[in-house]
Design a protein around this motif. Structure first.
Motif, short mmCIF file in Angstrom:
data_model
loop_
_atom_site.label_atom_id
_atom_site.label_comp_id
_atom_site.label_asym_id
_atom_site.label_seq_id
_atom_site.Cartn_x
_atom_site.Cartn_y
_atom_site.Cartn_z
N PRO A 8 0.82 -1.22 0.00
CA PRO A 8 0.00 0.00 0.00
C PRO A 8 0.85 1.27 0.00
CG PRO A 8 -0.87 -1.60 1.57
CD PRO A 8 0.45 -2.14 1.10
N GLY A 9 0.61 2.10 -0.99
CA GLY A 9 1.33 3.38 -1.08
C GLY A 9 2.74 3.28 -1.62
N PHE A 10 3.18 2.06 -2.02
CA PHE A 10 4.57 1.88 -2.46
C PHE A 10 4.88 2.68 -3.72
CE2 PHE A 10 7.75 -0.40 -5.01
CZ PHE A 10 8.80 -0.41 -4.12
N ARG A 11 4.05 2.53 -4.73
CA ARG A 11 4.31 3.21 -6.01
C ARG A 11 4.25 4.73 -5.85
NH1 ARG A 11 0.85 -0.54 -10.30
NH2 ARG A 11 2.07 -2.47 -9.97
N ALA A 12 3.26 5.19 -5.09
CA ALA A 12 3.14 6.63 -4.87
C ALA A 12 4.35 7.17 -4.11
CB ALA A 12 1.85 6.94 -4.09
N THR A 13 4.82 6.39 -3.13
CA THR A 13 5.98 6.81 -2.35
C THR A 13 7.23 6.88 -3.20
OG1 THR A 13 5.07 5.86 -0.30
CG2 THR A 13 7.45 6.21 -0.37
N MET A 14 7.42 5.89 -4.09
CA MET A 14 8.58 5.90 -4.97
C MET A 14 8.55 7.11 -5.90
SD MET A 14 10.48 3.37 -4.09
CE MET A 14 9.92 3.78 -2.42
N GLY A 15 7.38 7.40 -6.43
CA GLY A 15 7.23 8.54 -7.32
C GLY A 15 7.48 9.85 -6.60
N LEU A 16 6.94 9.98 -5.40
CA LEU A 16 7.12 11.20 -4.62
C LEU A 16 8.56 11.36 -4.17
CD1 LEU A 16 3.84 11.08 -2.48
CD2 LEU A 16 4.38 12.72 -4.28
N SER A 17 9.21 10.25 -3.83
CA SER A 17 10.61 10.31 -3.41
C SER A 17 11.49 10.80 -4.56
CB SER A 17 11.09 8.92 -2.96
OG SER A 17 10.39 8.51 -1.81
N PHE A 18 11.18 10.33 -5.76
CA PHE A 18 11.92 10.79 -6.94
C PHE A 18 11.72 12.29 -7.14
CE2 PHE A 18 11.89 11.83 -11.51
CZ PHE A 18 13.19 11.48 -11.84
N PHE A 19 10.48 12.74 -6.98
CA PHE A 19 10.16 14.16 -7.15
C PHE A 19 10.88 15.01 -6.12
CE2 PHE A 19 7.41 17.84 -6.13
CZ PHE A 19 7.45 18.49 -7.36
N VAL A 20 10.91 14.56 -4.87
CA VAL A 20 11.60 15.30 -3.81
C VAL A 20 13.09 15.37 -4.11
CG1 VAL A 20 12.28 15.25 -1.37
CG2 VAL A 20 9.91 14.77 -2.01
N GLY A 21 13.66 14.26 -4.59
CA GLY A 21 15.08 14.24 -4.95
C GLY A 21 15.39 15.23 -6.05
N VAL A 22 14.50 15.32 -7.04
CA VAL A 22 14.69 16.24 -8.16
C VAL A 22 14.74 17.69 -7.67
CG1 VAL A 22 13.52 17.23 -10.18
CG2 VAL A 22 13.76 14.75 -9.96
N LEU A 23 13.93 18.01 -6.68
CA LEU A 23 13.89 19.38 -6.16
C LEU A 23 15.22 19.80 -5.54
CD1 LEU A 23 10.34 19.53 -4.51
CD2 LEU A 23 11.05 20.43 -6.72
N PHE A 24 16.02 18.83 -5.12
CA PHE A 24 17.32 19.14 -4.52
C PHE A 24 18.46 19.16 -5.54
CE2 PHE A 24 15.16 17.59 -0.60
CZ PHE A 24 15.40 18.71 0.19
N TYR A 25 18.19 18.84 -6.79
CA TYR A 25 19.24 18.81 -7.81
C TYR A 25 20.02 20.13 -7.92
CZ TYR A 25 17.99 14.21 -9.74
OH TYR A 25 17.78 12.87 -9.92
N PRO A 26 19.36 21.30 -7.88
CA PRO A 26 20.10 22.56 -8.00
C PRO A 26 21.15 22.78 -6.90
CG PRO A 26 17.79 22.94 -8.47
CD PRO A 26 17.89 21.54 -7.93
N ILE A 27 21.03 22.05 -5.79
CA ILE A 27 22.02 22.17 -4.72
C ILE A 27 23.40 21.75 -5.22
CG2 ILE A 27 22.78 21.15 -2.53
CD1 ILE A 27 20.77 23.28 -2.08
N TYR A 28 23.43 20.78 -6.16
CA TYR A 28 24.71 20.34 -6.70
C TYR A 28 25.46 21.50 -7.34
CZ TYR A 28 22.95 15.54 -6.24
OH TYR A 28 22.46 14.36 -5.75
N THR A 29 24.73 22.38 -8.01
CA THR A 29 25.38 23.53 -8.64
C THR A 29 25.80 24.55 -7.58
OG1 THR A 29 23.24 24.59 -9.06
CG2 THR A 29 24.17 23.25 -10.82
N GLY A 30 25.14 24.53 -6.43
CA GLY A 30 25.59 25.38 -5.32
C GLY A 30 26.97 24.97 -4.86
N ILE A 31 27.22 23.65 -4.83
CA ILE A 31 28.56 23.15 -4.47
C ILE A 31 29.56 23.58 -5.54
CG2 ILE A 31 29.95 21.09 -4.05
CD1 ILE A 31 28.00 21.67 -1.82
N LEU A 32 29.18 23.51 -6.81
CA LEU A 32 30.06 23.99 -7.87
C LEU A 32 30.39 25.47 -7.68
CD1 LEU A 32 28.58 22.42 -11.16
CD2 LEU A 32 30.81 21.93 -10.15
N ASN A 33 29.40 26.23 -7.27
CA ASN A 33 29.58 27.67 -7.09
C ASN A 33 30.59 27.97 -5.98
OD1 ASN A 33 29.03 30.44 -7.55
ND2 ASN A 33 27.52 30.46 -5.91
#
Length: 247
Positions: A85-110
Motif C-alpha cells: 500500500p502506497g509503495f508506487r506513490a511513495t517511490m514517485g514522490l521520493s523521486f520528485f523530492v530528490g529532483v527538487l534538490f538537484y540545483p544544490i549540486y550547482t551550489g557546491i560547484l559555485n
C-alpha cells in the motif's frame, strides 16, 4: 538573474591529467568541506521530514513494507513488493523530492569556484542553482541519472565507461547557461577528445566519494560531494576556470 561570463585565466586550472585533476579537487574541496557537510546533513534532514509527511499522506507504512520486502527476498517472489500500500506513490514522490534538490549540486560547484578564486564564500551561494538556469539543470540531471541507472541495471561496466560522457555536463549547463541539448552535445564532444582523462577522473572521484560509506557510514558526510569537486576540476582542466558571478 545572475549570469556567468565565459572564462577567466586567473583561476587555478590543473593540467589535463587524471592525477592533477584529483589533486586540484582535493585542495579545493578541503576549503569548502564545511559547506559540503552542512549541505548533506541539511538535505538529509529535510528529505526525511518531507518523505515522512508524504508517506503518511499516501498510507505507506515503512515497517509493514520492510516485512513484506524481507519475506519477498527470502521467498524469491518480488511481485508482492509492487502491491505494498502506497509503495508506487511513495517511490514517485521520493523521486520528485530528490529532483527538487538537484540545483544544490550547482551550489557546491559555485562555492568550489569561489574557493578556486580565494573569494569569500557565503551560505547563500549554495542556493544559486535555484536562480541560475534551474530548469535545464534539473532536466540534465534527470536525463543523466536515468541513463546511468539503466546502464547500471544492465551491467555495471557499461555504466562506468559511459559515465564520463555526462561528467562535464553539470558544469557546462551551470557555468555556461546552456540548454540541455547544447550541454549534452558539448559534453560528448569534449569527452571524445579527452576520454582517458575523464574516465580516470570520474571513476576515482565517485570511488572516493563512496569510500565514506566504509567508515561506519558516517564518513559519507565528509566525502559525499567530492565527486563534484573532481567534476569542477576536470572542467577547469579542459575548459579553463569559469569567471565569477556578475550581477
Amino acid at each position: 538573474m545572475d549570469n556567468f561570463s565565459e572564462f577567466d585565466t586567473r583561476g587555478v586550472s590543473p593540467i589535463k591529467e587524471t592525477g592533477a585533476i584529483i589533486s586540484h579537487a582535493f585542495e579545493n574541496y578541503k576549503t569548502i568541506i564545511l559547506y559540503s557537510i552542512v549541505t548533506l546533513i541539511g538535505v538529509a534532514i529535510v528529505s526525511s521530514i518531507v518523505s515522512s509527511i508524504l508517506q503518511s499522506l499516501v498510507g505507506y507504512d515503512s515497517l509493514e513494507a520492510q516485512e513484506i520486502i524481507n519475506d519477498s527476498l527470502r521467498n524469491g517472489d518480488y511481485s508482492a513488493i509492487s502491491h505494498i500500500p502506497g509503495f508506487r506513490a511513495t517511490m514517485g514522490l521520493s523521486f520528485f523530492v530528490g529532483v527538487l534538490f538537484y540545483p544544490i549540486y550547482t551550489g557546491i560547484l559555485n562555492v568550489l569556484n569561489k574557493a578556486n578564486y580565494k573569494q569569500k564564500i557565503e551560505f547563500s551561494d549554495l542556493f544559486i542553482g535555484y536562480k541560475q538556469n534551474t530548469g535545464n539543470i534539473i532536466l540534465f540531471l534527470v536525463i543523466a541519472n536515468i541513463a546511468i541507472s539503466i546502464l547500471f541495471v544492465m551491467c555495471i561496466l557499461p555504466a562506468i565507461f559511459i559515465a564520463p560522457f555526462f561528467f562535464l555536463g553539470l558544469p557546462i549547463v551551470f557555468f555556461e547557461n546552456k540548454s540541455v541539448g547544447d550541454t549534452l552535445s558539448k559534453s560528448f564532444e569534449l569527452t571524445k577528445e579527452n576520454y582517458g582523462v575523464l574516465l580516470g577522473a570520474s571513476f576515482l572521484g565517485i570511488l572516493i566519494s563512496f569510500c565514506g560509506v566504509f567508515l561506519c557510514g558516517v564518513g559519507i558526510i565528509f566525502t559525499g560531494f567530492f565527486f563534484i569537486a573532481v567534476m569542477y576540476s576536470a572542467y577547469c582542466a579542459i575548459c579553463g576556470a569559469p569567471r565569477q558571478l556578475t550581477s
